[in-house]
Design an enzyme around this catalytic site. Structure first.
Site, PDB file in Angstrom:
ATOM      1  N   ASP A 155     -19.320 -20.552 -34.815  1.00  0.00           N
ATOM      2  CA  ASP A 155     -18.382 -19.716 -35.568  1.00  0.00           C
ATOM      3  C   ASP A 155     -17.004 -19.649 -34.925  1.00  0.00           C
ATOM      4  O   ASP A 155     -16.088 -19.034 -35.480  1.00  0.00           O
ATOM      5  CB  ASP A 155     -18.949 -18.306 -35.768  1.00  0.00           C
ATOM      6  CG  ASP A 155     -19.319 -17.605 -34.467  1.00  0.00           C
ATOM      7  OD1 ASP A 155     -19.884 -18.265 -33.581  1.00  0.00           O
ATOM      8  OD2 ASP A 155     -19.052 -16.394 -34.339  1.00  0.00           O
TER       9      ASP A 155
ATOM     10  N   HIS B 113     -20.826 -13.749 -21.834  1.00  0.00           N
ATOM     11  CA  HIS B 113     -21.527 -14.012 -23.089  1.00  0.00           C
ATOM     12  C   HIS B 113     -22.701 -14.941 -22.783  1.00  0.00           C
ATOM     13  O   HIS B 113     -22.987 -15.254 -21.626  1.00  0.00           O
ATOM     14  CB  HIS B 113     -20.548 -14.623 -24.092  1.00  0.00           C
ATOM     15  CG  HIS B 113     -21.034 -14.635 -25.503  1.00  0.00           C
ATOM     16  ND1 HIS B 113     -21.680 -13.567 -26.085  1.00  0.00           N
ATOM     17  CD2 HIS B 113     -20.951 -15.599 -26.458  1.00  0.00           C
ATOM     18  CE1 HIS B 113     -21.974 -13.882 -27.339  1.00  0.00           C
ATOM     19  NE2 HIS B 113     -21.552 -15.105 -27.592  1.00  0.00           N
TER      20      HIS B 113
END
Length: 304
Positions: A67, A143
């Site tokens: 994304d 992350h």
């Protein structure tokens, strides 16, 4: 004041929806365009934004989740179809070049321009781009894959000359630049006229920090302290904190807390989960901690 604008092209998260496009932004600094991330649909949004393709020369990819980068190959192909000749510079984790080059060789063979890859280390804070007006520094984030944000910092411009004072003291033009950049002026009789008397201060340099995707990571607050505008992911609501920790994302309340600790001027939240049909809940949670918060939305332009 020179132009410094943030254009939101997409602010959704990984799961596609009809409400949001995937992550992408264009920063316009003095008519130089810098893109951050390039999810699916970015080139469509770039057209809607009325930004000029030819002024986009630098693309910064925060991390290699689809994304944030699946729109690259399509956009680069379109640039070729448009007859682009200026090179495109892509700043990303080294694996992007490994994955993207075979696609370029297959789908865009014989391109009219070069794609230059610049490897960045997401674990380091370092200046990865610099020109006369702006510098771009990486912000290490936390992350599931190597990820970094980006800090855009405008460079201070020379102070403004007081024309009436220059005329009053009959100061030659040859000394103007020296005075603008901090110098005093000595009159023929030996008197020193200070820089402060001959100028007014230039505008405070502006700054923009992009922080997506990341778990709540207080460590970044020192690097982004006092920035003019902070974009921080707010993928989930506070009630979904356990899920946020599981997938290494941030809640809206946590984004507000980061902004408050860092004492930023304004916060814009984005990277919204598809589970929310109304992001006003996220806005309320962030504003409860940091009142000067706004929601990202497609084709939103924020002027710094």
């Amino acid at each position: 004041m020179e132009k410094f604008e943030v254009n939101i092209l997409g602010c959704g998260s990984a799961l596609p929806t009809i409400r949001h496009f995937a992550s992408s932004q264009v920063i316009n600094i003095r008519e130089k365009l810098f893109m951050i991330d390039c999810g699916e649909g970015t080139q469509m949004q770039l057209r809607r934004s009325n930004l000029k393709f030819t002024r986009l020369n630098h693309i910064f990819i925060s991390h290699l989740h689809g994304d944030h980068c699946f729109g690259l190959i399509g956009m680069l192909s379109t640039f070729d179809l448009l007859g682009r000749i200026a090179p495109i510079h892509i700043y990303a984790y080294k694996d992007l070049e490994t994955q993207l080059k075979p696609q370029l060789n297959y789908f865009c063979k014989g391109m009219s321009y070069k794609v230059e890859f610049h490897h960045i280390d997401p674990n380091k804070t370092e200046v990865i781009y610099e020109d006369r007006s702006v510098s771009v520094t990486t912000i290490p984030l936390k992350h599931r894959v190597p990820t970094c944000g980006f800090l855009f910092q405008e460079k201070k411009t020379p102070d403004h000359i007081k024309r009436d004072m220059i005329d009053y003291y009959e100061i030659p033009i040859a000394y103007i630049n020296t005075i603008k950049n901090g110098g005093d002026y000595t009159l023929p009789d030996g008197r020193v006229i200070s820089h402060e008397e001959l100028t007014t201060p230039s505008n405070e340099p502006r700054s923009y920090a992009y922080c997506s995707d990341t778990i709540y990571y207080k460590k970044i607050t020192e690097q982004i302290k006092g920035v003019t505008l902070l974009y921080h992911e707010a993928t989930l609501a506070n009630e979904d904190l356990a899920r946020a920790k599981e997938v290494f994302h941030t809640t809206a309340g946590q984004a507000g807390k980061i902004a408050k600790i860092a004492k930023v001027k304004q916060l814009v939240i984005g990277h919204f989960s598809a589970r929310y049909q109304d992001e006003s809940l996220l806005l309320e949670e962030a504003k409860a901690v940091f009142p000067n918060t706004i929601l990202a939305s497609e084709n939103l332009k924020i002027i710094l």
